[in-house]
Design a protein around this motif. Structure first.
Motif, mmCIF file in Angstrom:
data_model
loop_
_atom_site.group_PDB
_atom_site.id
_atom_site.type_symbol
_atom_site.label_atom_id
_atom_site.label_comp_id
_atom_site.label_asym_id
_atom_site.label_seq_id
_atom_site.Cartn_x
_atom_site.Cartn_y
_atom_site.Cartn_z
ATOM 1 N N THR A 177 0.848 -1.191 0.000
ATOM 2 C CA THR A 177 0.000 0.000 0.000
ATOM 3 C C THR A 177 0.886 1.245 0.000
ATOM 4 N N PRO A 178 0.324 2.424 -0.295
ATOM 5 C CA PRO A 178 1.125 3.653 -0.226
ATOM 6 C C PRO A 178 1.630 3.926 1.191
ATOM 7 N N GLN A 179 0.938 3.385 2.186
ATOM 8 C CA GLN A 179 1.312 3.631 3.576
ATOM 9 C C GLN A 179 2.517 2.798 4.015
ATOM 10 N N ASN A 180 2.632 1.564 3.495
ATOM 11 C CA ASN A 180 3.737 0.713 3.952
ATOM 12 C C ASN A 180 4.863 0.574 2.934
ATOM 13 N N ASN A 181 4.732 1.218 1.765
ATOM 14 C CA ASN A 181 5.747 1.077 0.729
ATOM 15 C C ASN A 181 5.996 2.434 0.063
ATOM 16 N N PRO A 182 7.070 3.137 0.428
ATOM 17 C CA PRO A 182 7.350 4.457 -0.165
ATOM 18 C C PRO A 182 7.489 4.414 -1.683
ATOM 19 N N GLU A 183 7.996 3.310 -2.210
ATOM 20 C CA GLU A 183 8.154 3.191 -3.662
ATOM 21 C C GLU A 183 6.798 3.238 -4.353
ATOM 22 N N PHE A 184 5.813 2.529 -3.786
ATOM 23 C CA PHE A 184 4.466 2.521 -4.364
ATOM 24 C C PHE A 184 3.804 3.887 -4.199
ATOM 25 N N ALA A 185 4.037 4.531 -3.055
ATOM 26 C CA ALA A 185 3.467 5.863 -2.831
ATOM 27 C C ALA A 185 3.979 6.851 -3.876
ATOM 28 N N ALA A 186 5.276 6.776 -4.191
ATOM 29 C CA ALA A 186 5.847 7.671 -5.209
ATOM 30 C C ALA A 186 5.322 7.326 -6.591
ATOM 31 N N LEU A 187 5.131 6.032 -6.855
ATOM 32 C CA LEU A 187 4.637 5.599 -8.170
ATOM 33 C C LEU A 187 3.257 6.177 -8.458
ATOM 34 N N LEU A 188 2.397 6.244 -7.455
ATOM 35 C CA LEU A 188 1.033 6.741 -7.648
ATOM 36 C C LEU A 188 0.989 8.226 -7.991
ATOM 37 N N LYS A 189 2.120 8.906 -7.866
ATOM 38 C CA LYS A 189 2.186 10.327 -8.215
ATOM 39 C C LYS A 189 3.031 10.567 -9.463
ATOM 40 N N ALA A 190 3.626 9.502 -10.005
ATOM 41 C CA ALA A 190 4.526 9.643 -11.146
ATOM 42 C C ALA A 190 3.745 9.714 -12.459
ATOM 43 N N ASP A 191 4.468 9.998 -13.532
ATOM 44 C CA ASP A 191 3.873 10.031 -14.867
ATOM 45 C C ASP A 191 3.574 8.605 -15.333
ATOM 46 N N SER A 192 2.539 8.447 -16.150
ATOM 47 C CA SER A 192 2.131 7.109 -16.593
ATOM 48 C C SER A 192 3.167 6.435 -17.485
ATOM 49 N N CYS A 193 4.087 7.206 -18.068
ATOM 50 C CA CYS A 193 5.134 6.637 -18.923
ATOM 51 C C CYS A 193 6.492 6.617 -18.241
ATOM 52 N N ASP A 194 6.544 7.020 -16.982
ATOM 53 C CA ASP A 194 7.812 7.084 -16.264
ATOM 54 C C ASP A 194 8.436 5.697 -16.123
ATOM 55 N N ASP A 195 9.761 5.635 -16.128
ATOM 56 C CA ASP A 195 10.463 4.360 -15.969
ATOM 57 C C ASP A 195 10.174 3.704 -14.619
ATOM 58 N N ALA A 196 9.673 4.480 -13.656
ATOM 59 C CA ALA A 196 9.331 3.916 -12.347
ATOM 60 C C ALA A 196 8.266 2.839 -12.482
ATOM 61 N N ASN A 197 7.403 2.952 -13.492
ATOM 62 C CA ASN A 197 6.372 1.936 -13.726
ATOM 63 C C ASN A 197 6.996 0.587 -14.054
ATOM 64 N N LEU A 198 7.955 0.588 -14.975
ATOM 65 C CA LEU A 198 8.611 -0.656 -15.381
ATOM 66 C C LEU A 198 9.420 -1.243 -14.231
ATOM 67 N N ASP A 199 10.118 -0.389 -13.494
ATOM 68 C CA ASP A 199 10.924 -0.862 -12.369
ATOM 69 C C ASP A 199 10.045 -1.546 -11.326
ATOM 70 N N PHE A 200 8.913 -0.918 -11.004
ATOM 71 C CA PHE A 200 8.022 -1.484 -9.988
ATOM 72 C C PHE A 200 7.422 -2.803 -10.478
ATOM 73 N N ALA A 201 6.996 -2.851 -11.735
ATOM 74 C CA ALA A 201 6.398 -4.076 -12.277
ATOM 75 C C ALA A 201 7.401 -5.226 -12.265
ATOM 76 N N ASN A 202 8.650 -4.946 -12.614
ATOM 77 C CA ASN A 202 9.669 -5.999 -12.641
ATOM 78 C C ASN A 202 9.977 -6.523 -11.249
#
Length: 241
Positions: free
Chosen positions: A118-143
């Motif tokens: 969740t955004p509360q227990n995972n800072p990476e996921f919290a940042a992802l929910l505010k990132a751009d839809s094409c940002d490389d953070a999407n691919l990193d998180f999915a992998n």
């Protein structure tokens, strides 16, 4: 004609609103937009770029080197003879020692897979929910988290029938409560699902769902399609908010 340019072609489907980002990404890789067709939910983009000439001289050189290496390795193996037999015996011992015990202790990574992100227990996921839809953070998180479960408050951005089906749909989801006006976060997608697949829960279960409806989404992490800027999820439960 010997000097005629030969092209390779690529067709990319995007979510409406992300066309410009996808076109820009493709152009950086040398692709030229040839045609753009817009649909209700998706746009179809046709690209082309000149084919790269085959480096036949380089391929021939590499092949010759590989043949030479094969001959040298074969000769070395013949000279080493019995010494190699001793190596194989040692290798067998090593493999045996690496076998896991009958009752292995779970690692920290294995234990983490049972937790809901969740955004509360995972800072990476919290940042992802505010990132751009094409940002490389999407691919990193999915992998890193494919197959794990995430939960977030979001809304339906758009829906579209799946092909010719009357009861199966594609759902585009976004974090937050803005529905069609969602501008931040991944373009999450439920693909080819029906109403029962959503596993609706809550005090008042709606008969239908549509753009703008707000839910607490719980879903399994799927792949991220960088060409389409789409982050695929599989629904686990959908709680009405």
């Amino acid at each position: 004609m010997a000097d005629e340019i030969k092209y390779e072609y690529k067709i990319v489907q995007t979510v409406r609103g992300t066309d410009g980002l996808v076109i820009s990404r493709m152009q950086k890789d040398g692709w030229e937009l040839v045609e753009q067709a817009q649909g209700t939910l998706r746009s179809t983009l046709n690209f082309r770029r000149p084919k790269k000439p085959q480096p036949w001289l380089l391929i021939g050189t590499v092949a010759a080197v590989l043949v030479t290496l094969t001959i040298v390795i074969g000769a070395a193996s013949a000279l080493r003879g019995g010494g190699e037999k001793r190596d194989e015996s040692d290798k067998s011992t090593t493999v045996t020692s690496e076998k896991p015990s009958a009752t292995p202790t779970p690692t920290a990574a294995e234990s983490a897979t049972t937790e809901v992100i969740t955004p509360q227990n995972n800072p990476e996921f919290a940042a992802l929910l505010k990132a751009d839809s094409c940002d490389d953070a999407n691919l990193d998180f999915a992998n890193r988290h494919e197959g794990q479960t995430v939960a977030f408050n979001g809304s339906i951005v758009n829906t579209a029938p799946r092909g010719d089906y009357d009861t199966r749909y594609d759902f585009l989801l976004g974090p937050g409560d803005k529905g069609r006006n969602t501008t931040a976060g991944p373009a999450f997608k439920y693909e080819d699902v029906n109403m029962p697949d959503l596993r609706l829960t809550g005090k008042k279960i709606p008969a239908t769902v549509g753009a703008g409806d707000k839910f607490r989404f719980v879903a399994k992490v799927g792949e991220f399609n960088a060409d389409q800027c789409l982050f695929f999820l599989d629904p686990v439960s959908t709680e009405v908010r």
